[in-house]
Design a protein around this motif. Structure first.
Motif, PDB file in Angstrom:
ATOM      1  N   ASN A   1       0.839  -1.226   0.000  1.00  0.00           N
ATOM      2  CA  ASN A   1       0.000   0.000   0.000  1.00  0.00           C
ATOM      3  C   ASN A   1       0.866   1.265   0.000  1.00  0.00           C
ATOM      4  N   GLN A   2       1.939   1.255   0.775  1.00  0.00           N
ATOM      5  CA  GLN A   2       2.845   2.414   0.818  1.00  0.00           C
ATOM      6  C   GLN A   2       3.508   2.643  -0.533  1.00  0.00           C
ATOM      7  N   LEU A   3       3.872   1.533  -1.192  1.00  0.00           N
ATOM      8  CA  LEU A   3       4.491   1.658  -2.511  1.00  0.00           C
ATOM      9  C   LEU A   3       3.537   2.240  -3.521  1.00  0.00           C
ATOM     10  N   ARG A   4       2.279   1.746  -3.487  1.00  0.00           N
ATOM     11  CA  ARG A   4       1.293   2.281  -4.437  1.00  0.00           C
ATOM     12  C   ARG A   4       1.038   3.772  -4.172  1.00  0.00           C
ATOM     13  N   ALA A   5       0.981   4.154  -2.906  1.00  0.00           N
ATOM     14  CA  ALA A   5       0.740   5.573  -2.571  1.00  0.00           C
ATOM     15  C   ALA A   5       1.904   6.449  -3.029  1.00  0.00           C
ATOM     16  N   LEU A   6       3.137   5.958  -2.792  1.00  0.00           N
ATOM     17  CA  LEU A   6       4.300   6.741  -3.217  1.00  0.00           C
ATOM     18  C   LEU A   6       4.368   6.859  -4.740  1.00  0.00           C
ATOM     19  N   THR A   7       4.029   5.749  -5.419  1.00  0.00           N
ATOM     20  CA  THR A   7       4.051   5.772  -6.885  1.00  0.00           C
ATOM     21  C   THR A   7       3.005   6.737  -7.425  1.00  0.00           C
TER      22      THR A   7
END
Length: 404
Positions: free
Chosen positions: A292-298
């Motif tokens: 989830n953090q990766l998707r938000a950062l992306t």
């Protein structure tokens, strides 16, 4: 025997007295002085008859002699010699030999302008108001021939003034000579001083007029540059208010820094995620959180990139280009205004350099001896002219008699 006594003989004086008592008129006629006078008159009449028409030449010449020696009013002449120079250029030895040096610094054109001005009607009117020229020229103290007629017109007054001044420019010495005549030495000196002052005022007025024209033009252009600069500044403010940006370039740099940070965070999350996959199940809580953090950062990275670079007019790259154009307009207007200020100072300095002033080389001095009339020259001229007229007239009369 009667003795006759003879009368005592009278002396010469007694006989003359007796004759004077009896017939005074006859006494005068028979006197030696009367006979001598009659003889002189007869001789003079004979000589006049022998001279014929030339006697009129003698009479006219004698009248001229009487006029110039006993009647003609004397006139005094005062002279001043000046040069015209630039206000910021000192005199140098070469300035006094312009023919050899080729220098034009002495203002020949200005000197010729002054010469024409000193003969102008406008100056004559000003001098008349200052010195009462007409009153001096028409004073009853001067003889009828020399003075200006009391009924003279304005044009005759102007001509009379011009006949009594002489302004000449010496090309070799580059000197302007100002001469003026007056029936008194004080008046001639006052007139030259007034002409000299009027010359300087005139040449300075011309210089100031030209300088003011140049300065007024530069000031007008400077005002235009100032208005352009203000309009450019207002356009910059309107652009900033419209886009809610003080400096798009600074905003772009901030976004770029944010993007760099996001990319670093994504790399870090991906690294952690790879490590977690090595010993945790795919559906574990920690892996799910990292995903989830990766998707938000992306997503955040993509959003910030679109703000920084895209086809949207609101994008920072498009805004920066437009802002740079507006900023260049402001800078150009500011440079033009600053150049105008510098140009104004240069024009003022140049205008001062072009101002002229009069250098008095020979100041006027109070005349002690009269200069005019030139008695001997005038009498010789009159005699020659009368003799020529008599010769021409005699030839005409002789030709007529021979033909008729």
């Amino acid at each position: 025997m009667t003795i006759t006594v003879s009368p005592t003989p009278k002396s010469g004086w007694q006989r003359k007295l007796t004759k004077l008592r009896k017939n005074p008129k006859l006494f005068i006629i028979d006197s030696k002085a009367a006979k001598t006078a009659n003889l002189a008159v007869a001789e003079t009449r004979y000589r006049w008859q022998q001279m014929g028409g030339f006697s009129f030449v003698i009479l006219a010449f004698f009248s001229a002699v009487v006029y110039f020696t006993m009647i003609a009013s004397v006139r005094y002449e005062t002279e001043s010699r000046v040069q015209v120079r630039d206000a910021d250029k000192p005199a140098t030895p070469n300035d006094f030999i312009p023919v050899l040096s080729g220098s034009n610094s002495l203002g020949k054109a200005d000197a010729l302008l002054i010469r024409d001005y000193l003969y102008s009607n406008g100056l004559i009117v000003e001098l008349d108001e200052l010195l009462d020229l007409r009153g001096h020229y028409q004073a009853n103290d001067w003889d009828l021939i020399s003075r200006l007629s009391s009924s003279a017109s304005q044009e005759e007054f102007f001509d009379f003034y011009r006949e009594h001044i002489d302004v000449q420019f010496d090309d070799m010495a580059a000197v302007l000579s100002i001469k003026a005549q007056g029936f008194t030495p004080e008046f001639s000196m006052a007139l030259v001083l007034a002409m000299q002052a009027a010359s300087e005022e005139f040449i300075n007025r011309i210089g100031h007029a030209m300088a003011q024209e140049q300065i007024a033009f530069v000031e007008q252009e400077l005002d235009k540059s100032k208005q352009t600069m203000k309009q450019a500044e207002l356009a910059l403010l309107a652009f900033q208010n419209q886009h809610q940006l003080l400096d798009p370039e600074a905003q772009g740099a901030a976004l770029q820094a944010l993007i760099n940070q996001l990319e670093m965070d994504i790399v870090k999350v991906k690294t952690d995620l790879a490590v977690k996959h090595s010993y945790l199940k795919p559906y574990s809580v920690e892996i799910t959180q990292l995903d989830n953090q990766l998707r938000a950062l992306t997503s955040q990275l993509q959003e910030q990139k679109e703000k920084l670079v895209s086809d949207d007019p609101k994008a920072i790259n498009e805004t920066s280009i437009a802002f740079r154009q507006v900023e260049l307009d402001v800078q150009f207007a500011l440079d033009a205004y600053q150049a105008g200020l510098i140009g104004l100072e240069q024009v003022r300095t140049e205008a001062y350099r072009k101002l002229k002033h009069i250098v008095v080389i020979q100041p006027p001095m109070l005349a002690e001896d009269p200069t005019y009339p030139l008695k001997i020259r005038n009498l010789i001229t009159i005699f020659i002219v009368l003799s020529m007229l008599y010769g021409v007239f005699s030839m005409v009369i002789k030709t007529i008699k021979e033909n008729y």
